[in-house]
Design a protein around this motif. Sequence first.
Motif, mmCIF file in Angstrom:
data_model
loop_
_atom_site.group_PDB
_atom_site.id
_atom_site.type_symbol
_atom_site.label_atom_id
_atom_site.label_comp_id
_atom_site.label_asym_id
_atom_site.label_seq_id
_atom_site.Cartn_x
_atom_site.Cartn_y
_atom_site.Cartn_z
ATOM 1 N N UNK A 147 0.810 -1.405 0.123
ATOM 2 C CA UNK A 147 -0.096 -0.023 -0.081
ATOM 3 C C UNK A 147 0.840 1.043 0.020
ATOM 4 N N UNK A 148 2.088 1.316 0.679
ATOM 5 C CA UNK A 148 2.709 2.433 0.919
ATOM 6 C C UNK A 148 3.627 2.519 -0.469
ATOM 7 N N UNK A 149 3.865 1.637 -0.924
ATOM 8 C CA UNK A 149 4.862 1.536 -2.452
ATOM 9 C C UNK A 149 3.761 2.080 -3.222
ATOM 10 N N UNK A 150 2.695 1.561 -3.442
ATOM 11 C CA UNK A 150 1.652 2.098 -4.409
ATOM 12 C C UNK A 150 1.214 3.630 -4.347
ATOM 13 N N UNK A 151 0.998 4.026 -3.116
ATOM 14 C CA UNK A 151 0.674 5.623 -2.724
ATOM 15 C C UNK A 151 2.039 6.304 -3.085
ATOM 16 N N UNK A 152 3.230 5.809 -2.670
ATOM 17 C CA UNK A 152 4.417 6.636 -3.164
ATOM 18 C C UNK A 152 4.574 6.695 -4.747
ATOM 19 N N UNK A 153 4.490 5.740 -5.207
ATOM 20 C CA UNK A 153 4.472 5.805 -6.907
ATOM 21 C C UNK A 153 3.413 6.699 -7.353
ATOM 22 N N UNK A 154 2.276 6.720 -6.672
ATOM 23 C CA UNK A 154 1.317 7.409 -7.332
ATOM 24 C C UNK A 154 1.637 8.931 -7.154
ATOM 25 N N UNK A 155 2.153 9.223 -6.044
ATOM 26 C CA UNK A 155 2.552 10.526 -5.874
ATOM 27 C C UNK A 155 3.812 11.111 -6.616
ATOM 28 N N UNK A 156 4.504 10.162 -6.832
ATOM 29 C CA UNK A 156 5.818 10.577 -7.836
ATOM 30 C C UNK A 156 5.172 10.697 -9.045
ATOM 31 N N UNK A 164 14.433 9.454 -14.427
ATOM 32 C CA UNK A 164 15.210 10.410 -13.397
ATOM 33 C C UNK A 164 14.439 11.178 -12.468
ATOM 34 N N UNK A 165 13.153 11.626 -13.205
ATOM 35 C CA UNK A 165 12.124 12.635 -12.305
ATOM 36 C C UNK A 165 11.793 11.481 -11.167
ATOM 37 N N UNK A 166 10.880 10.271 -11.589
ATOM 38 C CA UNK A 166 10.509 9.352 -10.696
ATOM 39 C C UNK A 166 11.458 8.850 -9.202
ATOM 40 N N UNK A 167 12.721 8.642 -10.003
ATOM 41 C CA UNK A 167 13.720 8.212 -8.837
ATOM 42 C C UNK A 167 14.094 9.147 -7.626
ATOM 43 N N UNK A 168 13.834 10.410 -7.962
ATOM 44 C CA UNK A 168 13.780 11.446 -6.971
ATOM 45 C C UNK A 168 12.961 11.209 -5.986
ATOM 46 N N UNK A 169 11.549 10.660 -6.252
ATOM 47 C CA UNK A 169 10.582 10.786 -5.063
ATOM 48 C C UNK A 169 10.399 9.367 -4.729
ATOM 49 N N UNK A 170 11.062 8.328 -5.412
ATOM 50 C CA UNK A 170 10.876 6.710 -4.995
ATOM 51 C C UNK A 170 12.122 6.098 -4.310
ATOM 52 N N UNK A 171 12.904 6.820 -3.554
ATOM 53 C CA UNK A 171 14.135 6.466 -2.837
ATOM 54 C C UNK A 171 13.872 5.234 -1.831
#
Length: 101
Positions: A26-35, A70-77
């Motif tokens: 759930x947390x990873x899915x939410x983080x990916x959506x936010x990214x 590259x943009x997504x990598x900034x927010x999905x560390x």
Amino acid sequence: MASNHDDLRDQRLQGPKSRPNREKELVRKEMSADALNKCHETRGVYVDCIRGRTLSGPIYCRGAFKELNECLKQYTTDEEFERRLGAYRAAKKAQSEQAQA
């Protein structure tokens, strides 16, 4: 043989079992959506590039895909994931304590 079949049927009808990694999913899915929401400009460029292309899309739009990645990598560390997971667990714990009171 019939009892084994009946046992399997009973197991299916009991409903879904608890999944140990549900919180992480759930947390990873939410983080990916936010990214994806935060990278809406680069996502739009990639979507416009890839639209209408099938076989040539990955080759033709490689630059746009790299920019999006590259943009997504900034927010999905991993650090961001651990921070969000801790916050999720703390909120869930507070909610369960509040429900018990």
